[in-house]
Design a protein around this motif. Sequence first.
Motif, PDB file in Angstrom:
ATOM      1  N   MET A  32       0.839  -1.189   0.000  1.00 46.48           N
ATOM      2  CA  MET A  32       0.000   0.000   0.000  1.00 46.48           C
ATOM      3  C   MET A  32       0.878   1.245   0.000  1.00 46.48           C
ATOM      4  N   THR A  33       0.504   2.222  -0.833  1.00 49.35           N
ATOM      5  CA  THR A  33       1.236   3.478  -0.889  1.00 49.35           C
ATOM      6  C   THR A  33       0.399   4.578  -0.261  1.00 49.35           C
ATOM      7  N   LEU A  34       0.977   5.300   0.666  1.00 50.92           N
ATOM      8  CA  LEU A  34       0.284   6.403   1.309  1.00 50.92           C
ATOM      9  C   LEU A  34       1.240   7.582   1.391  1.00 50.92           C
ATOM     10  N   VAL A  35       0.851   8.682   0.769  1.00 51.61           N
ATOM     11  CA  VAL A  35       1.682   9.889   0.817  1.00 51.61           C
ATOM     12  C   VAL A  35       1.488  10.552   2.175  1.00 51.61           C
ATOM     13  N   LEU A  36       2.584  10.752   2.908  1.00 50.10           N
ATOM     14  CA  LEU A  36       2.514  11.370   4.232  1.00 50.10           C
ATOM     15  C   LEU A  36       2.867  12.842   4.108  1.00 50.10           C
ATOM     16  N   PRO A  37       1.880  13.720   4.237  1.00 52.76           N
ATOM     17  CA  PRO A  37       2.185  15.161   4.170  1.00 52.76           C
ATOM     18  C   PRO A  37       2.988  15.580   5.388  1.00 52.76           C
ATOM     19  N   PRO A  38       3.852  16.574   5.254  1.00 52.55           N
ATOM     20  CA  PRO A  38       4.623  17.024   6.422  1.00 52.55           C
ATOM     21  C   PRO A  38       3.717  17.647   7.475  1.00 52.55           C
ATOM     22  N   PHE A  39       4.097  17.473   8.738  1.00 48.80           N
ATOM     23  CA  PHE A  39       3.350  18.131   9.810  1.00 48.80           C
ATOM     24  C   PHE A  39       4.040  19.436  10.165  1.00 48.80           C
ATOM     25  N   ARG A  40       3.282  20.530  10.137  1.00 53.68           N
ATOM     26  CA  ARG A  40       3.790  21.845  10.514  1.00 53.68           C
ATOM     27  C   ARG A  40       2.896  22.412  11.597  1.00 53.68           C
ATOM     28  N   SER A  41       3.469  22.684  12.756  1.00 55.90           N
ATOM     29  CA  SER A  41       2.694  23.159  13.908  1.00 55.90           C
ATOM     30  C   SER A  41       1.975  24.467  13.598  1.00 55.90           C
ATOM     31  N   ARG A  42       0.788  24.561  14.168  1.00 59.10           N
ATOM     32  CA  ARG A  42      -0.016  25.766  14.028  1.00 59.10           C
ATOM     33  C   ARG A  42       0.351  26.752  15.135  1.00 59.10           C
ATOM     34  N   PHE A  43       0.560  28.013  14.772  1.00 56.23           N
ATOM     35  CA  PHE A  43       0.839  29.062  15.754  1.00 56.23           C
ATOM     36  C   PHE A  43      -0.354  29.187  16.702  1.00 56.23           C
ATOM     37  N   PRO A  44      -0.134  29.332  18.011  1.00 61.62           N
ATOM     38  CA  PRO A  44       1.137  29.383  18.738  1.00 61.62           C
ATOM     39  C   PRO A  44       1.474  28.052  19.434  1.00 61.62           C
ATOM     40  N   TRP A  45       0.977  26.936  18.902  1.00 61.34           N
ATOM     41  CA  TRP A  45       1.079  25.654  19.595  1.00 61.34           C
ATOM     42  C   TRP A  45       2.378  24.930  19.209  1.00 61.34           C
ATOM     43  N   TRP A  46       3.466  25.491  19.661  1.00 58.61           N
ATOM     44  CA  TRP A  46       4.775  24.933  19.371  1.00 58.61           C
ATOM     45  C   TRP A  46       5.241  24.058  20.530  1.00 58.61           C
ATOM     46  N   GLY A  47       5.779  22.916  20.203  1.00 60.83           N
ATOM     47  CA  GLY A  47       6.288  21.996  21.225  1.00 60.83           C
ATOM     48  C   GLY A  47       5.236  20.991  21.654  1.00 60.83           C
ATOM     49  N   GLY A  48       5.707  19.844  22.133  1.00 63.40           N
ATOM     50  CA  GLY A  48       4.820  18.745  22.476  1.00 63.40           C
ATOM     51  C   GLY A  48       3.825  19.047  23.579  1.00 63.40           C
ATOM     52  N   ARG A  49       4.235  19.820  24.565  1.00 63.12           N
ATOM     53  CA  ARG A  49       3.330  20.077  25.689  1.00 63.12           C
ATOM     54  C   ARG A  49       2.188  21.010  25.284  1.00 63.12           C
ATOM     55  N   LEU A  50       2.499  22.048  24.537  1.00 65.94           N
ATOM     56  CA  LEU A  50       1.432  22.945  24.091  1.00 65.94           C
ATOM     57  C   LEU A  50       0.501  22.229  23.109  1.00 65.94           C
ATOM     58  N   GLN A  51       1.065  21.402  22.243  1.00 67.60           N
ATOM     59  CA  GLN A  51       0.226  20.621  21.336  1.00 67.60           C
ATOM     60  C   GLN A  51      -0.730  19.726  22.128  1.00 67.60           C
ATOM     61  N   THR A  52      -0.242  19.167  23.217  1.00 69.52           N
ATOM     62  CA  THR A  52      -1.036  18.239  24.026  1.00 69.52           C
ATOM     63  C   THR A  52      -2.162  18.943  24.774  1.00 69.52           C
ATOM     64  N   VAL A  53      -1.895  20.112  25.315  1.00 72.71           N
ATOM     65  CA  VAL A  53      -2.897  20.788  26.156  1.00 72.71           C
ATOM     66  C   VAL A  53      -3.757  21.773  25.382  1.00 72.71           C
ATOM     67  N   ARG A  54      -3.523  21.917  24.096  1.00 68.96           N
ATOM     68  CA  ARG A  54      -4.240  22.930  23.310  1.00 68.96           C
ATOM     69  C   ARG A  54      -5.754  22.816  23.466  1.00 68.96           C
ATOM     70  N   ASN A  55      -6.313  21.620  23.331  1.00 68.23           N
ATOM     71  CA  ASN A  55      -7.766  21.476  23.411  1.00 68.23           C
ATOM     72  C   ASN A  55      -8.299  21.807  24.797  1.00 68.23           C
ATOM     73  N   ALA A  56      -7.527  21.448  25.840  1.00 66.56           N
ATOM     74  CA  ALA A  56      -7.953  21.752  27.207  1.00 66.56           C
ATOM     75  C   ALA A  56      -7.981  23.260  27.445  1.00 66.56           C
ATOM     76  N   LEU A  57      -7.073  23.977  26.811  1.00 68.39           N
ATOM     77  CA  LEU A  57      -7.020  25.434  26.994  1.00 68.39           C
ATOM     78  C   LEU A  57      -8.062  26.156  26.148  1.00 68.39           C
ATOM     79  N   VAL A  58      -8.182  25.739  24.895  1.00 67.44           N
ATOM     80  CA  VAL A  58      -9.080  26.435  23.959  1.00 67.44           C
ATOM     81  C   VAL A  58     -10.519  25.970  24.114  1.00 67.44           C
TER      82      VAL A  58
END
Length: 323
Positions: A1-27
């Motif tokens: 199976m072939t699957l094209v994986l698009p690059p992941f680019r963080s959305r401002f201002p959610w930079w870093g693993g911890r902010l990415q993780t808590v984003r939904n809890a904050l917003v």
Amino acid sequence: MTLVLPPFRSRFPWWGGRLQTVRNALVKPVAARPAAAANPLRLPVGDGTGDILHATLDLPATIRAEAPLVLLAHGLSGSADSYYMLETAARLLPLGFRVLRLNLRGAGPSRPDCRRHYHAGRSGDLRDAIAGLPAGLTARGVVAIGFSLGGNTVLKLAGEQGAAGPVRAVAAVCAPIDLGRTSRSLNRRANRLFQAHLMKGFKAEYVAPGAELSDALRAAVAAARSFVEFDANVTAPRNGVADAETFYRQNSARYFVPGIRVPALVIAAGDDPIVPFAPYREVDWAAVPAVIPAFTPGGGHVGHHGRDGIWYIDLIERFLATL
């Protein structure tokens, strides 16, 4: 199976693993709810306990021909109404997929109807849920998608069934494929807030009305200060296992991955603060051709908030299109 994986680019201002993780809890975002029929279902498990899982079946206005049923399994302290479950369903329904949002054993509305409780290795519950569905729903196959703890469960299910079984494909988002190392990682000083937050909801759910627990186990639940303690003093004995390490070995998905023979998408982030990434590096993914590893340096835990939306849902859509 072939699957094209698009690059992941963080959305401002959610930079870093911890902010990415808590984003939904904050917003506190509200998941989109497209027009669809939402039907409650009650699905019995087959282990003689009489436990019943509650689920919601979302039906699109137009069902796409040959589209499989998509089953969603939530993570620790989650439910069928967790944001990531609702948002994923909302994205798949307009594409013509029927989506079953499952409450695991003892979670959400399943709690009053369950004597026992879910854990990361209860793959049998998913098999029973699928078996309890009307044949018309599963005639085109089932794709099981799990988030965090649910991701470990669906990978274990796929590894157990091999080439023939109830699922046509699986996808896992930030699964704790090594349960012992995940529990120990959560007990690190830097992760104590994550652990405290997760434990508070999980412990309350574990002893809520419906749960069948001895006084000794209820006391052990109350006394546990970490998941390491909880697994040693509650999870292992309640599930008839000698100790926590045995429980981890019997239920961690990494030991079942070599048996996977159906298409499997495995999504993980190198900066996940909850699930350590090291176990992913130790798996020989090339030896399991059915598996597509989708690993990114960033993204956090069930985060992947990208510039164009939630990256892991984009990837799940692409994956489903290949089946």
